[in-house]
Write a protein that holds these residues in place. Sequence first.
Motif, PDB file in Angstrom:
ATOM      1  N   ASP A  24      36.929  35.824  34.345  1.00  0.00           N
ATOM      2  CA  ASP A  24      37.245  35.298  35.671  1.00  0.00           C
ATOM      3  C   ASP A  24      37.627  36.395  36.659  1.00  0.00           C
ATOM      4  O   ASP A  24      37.422  36.255  37.862  1.00  0.00           O
ATOM      5  CB  ASP A  24      38.409  34.303  35.578  1.00  0.00           C
TER       6      ASP A  24
ATOM      7  N   HIS B 169      40.539  40.617  47.414  1.00  0.00           N
ATOM      8  CA  HIS B 169      39.486  39.599  47.533  1.00  0.00           C
ATOM      9  C   HIS B 169      40.115  38.214  47.404  1.00  0.00           C
ATOM     10  O   HIS B 169      40.743  37.906  46.390  1.00  0.00           O
ATOM     11  CB  HIS B 169      38.429  39.786  46.443  1.00  0.00           C
ATOM     12  N   ARG B 170      39.929  37.387  48.415  1.00  0.00           N
ATOM     13  CA  ARG B 170      40.525  36.053  48.407  1.00  0.00           C
ATOM     14  C   ARG B 170      40.092  35.253  47.186  1.00  0.00           C
ATOM     15  O   ARG B 170      40.890  34.501  46.600  1.00  0.00           O
ATOM     16  CB  ARG B 170      40.141  35.293  49.697  1.00  0.00           C
ATOM     17  N   ASP B 171      38.829  35.408  46.755  1.00  0.00           N
ATOM     18  CA  ASP B 171      38.342  34.611  45.627  1.00  0.00           C
ATOM     19  C   ASP B 171      38.849  35.115  44.281  1.00  0.00           C
ATOM     20  O   ASP B 171      38.542  34.531  43.240  1.00  0.00           O
ATOM     21  CB  ASP B 171      36.814  34.533  45.631  1.00  0.00           C
ATOM     22  N   SER B 172      39.638  36.186  44.281  1.00  0.00           N
ATOM     23  CA  SER B 172      40.263  36.644  43.042  1.00  0.00           C
ATOM     24  C   SER B 172      41.600  35.952  42.785  1.00  0.00           C
ATOM     25  O   SER B 172      42.157  36.081  41.698  1.00  0.00           O
ATOM     26  CB  SER B 172      40.491  38.166  43.086  1.00  0.00           C
TER      27      SER B 172
ATOM     28  N   SER C 209      45.669  40.414  40.798  1.00  0.00           N
ATOM     29  CA  SER C 209      45.057  39.126  40.441  1.00  0.00           C
ATOM     30  C   SER C 209      45.250  38.807  38.968  1.00  0.00           C
ATOM     31  O   SER C 209      45.421  37.635  38.588  1.00  0.00           O
ATOM     32  CB  SER C 209      43.567  39.133  40.796  1.00  0.00           C
TER      33      SER C 209
ATOM     34  N   LEU D 283      43.194  32.974  41.827  1.00  0.00           N
ATOM     35  CA  LEU D 283      42.779  31.730  41.178  1.00  0.00           C
ATOM     36  C   LEU D 283      43.941  30.805  40.859  1.00  0.00           C
ATOM     37  O   LEU D 283      43.721  29.679  40.392  1.00  0.00           O
ATOM     38  CB  LEU D 283      42.012  32.061  39.887  1.00  0.00           C
TER      39      LEU D 283
END
Length: 320
Positions: A179, A38-41, A15, A43
């Motif tokens: 982030d 993790h999908r939310d990593s 990421s 960005l």
Amino acid sequence: MQNIIVAGGAGYIGSHMVKMLSSAGFNPVTVDNLSTGHRDSVLYGDFEECDIADSVRMGRIFEEYNPAAVIHFAAFSLVGESVSKPDKYYRNNVSGTLSLLDTMRRHACDRFIFSSTAAVFGNPEYLPIDELHPKTPVNPYGRTKLMTEQALGDYAEAYGLRYVIFRYFNAAGHDESGDLKERHSPETHLLPLVVQAAKGERSHIALYGDDYDTPDGTCVRDYIHVNDLCAAHLAGIKYLENGGEPADFNLGNGNGFSVKEIIDKVRLVSGTDFEVKTEGRRAGDPASLVADSSKARHVLGWQPEYTDIEDIIKTVWKTV
């Protein structure tokens, strides 16, 4: 804008790589099965949920994005688990990588950046460890990485694959924006574990052995900031773009820090104290592992930004 496939781009290092590629003007295409990522990593860029061993789906991804290169982080990396579940490690780390390489061949993509590990060296015969050090891994994880390194050489000779191998020592730190963070489950890396203890999220820190042949009796490791790792990968892409031949590089900051030093520095940075319990040595832990990264500095012009362990720790403490 060139597309770069980042296999395992939803993980810790991946990421950070995705963010750096985007900042450098590339379009990162993360391919990850989310088994540990993790999908939310993710960005930046595009995301495709897929296993690298799924040759049909991977073929469609290559057709859609026509990538200029592939960066491969999608490996399992827990030493203990590799001993108890070697099938999992050989299937993913070796067979999965070969499937990815074959997909690249079918779609005329010949630039490959491979995430390897200091575990290929086994117990060091001398320090610091350079690229010529004997490679005698002592666990299945290291053996799967070495086996893949050897396959890359054969693919280069037979099919013209152009690759760069990066062998990491101890990746650490966070992007200072906050982030992106290290989010392993379970967490096995020393620095985040000590930070958890400093935050009161862990009852104590276990110190595995204090009688090693090192200045303070605890194991010494070479910690390299995650963004410094990613900067090397970016340099590797440019190296291949400029016609560079297949090459391997060890990545560390060239300085060793002991377990006790890490604990003391976290106490200093955090202004907190926490319990440390000394336990017996873990099997297979070498006393010291320190990289010689002079080849990467000379050939790639790479220079780590974070060389002080306190600065690396601060990037974690201020973002958790």
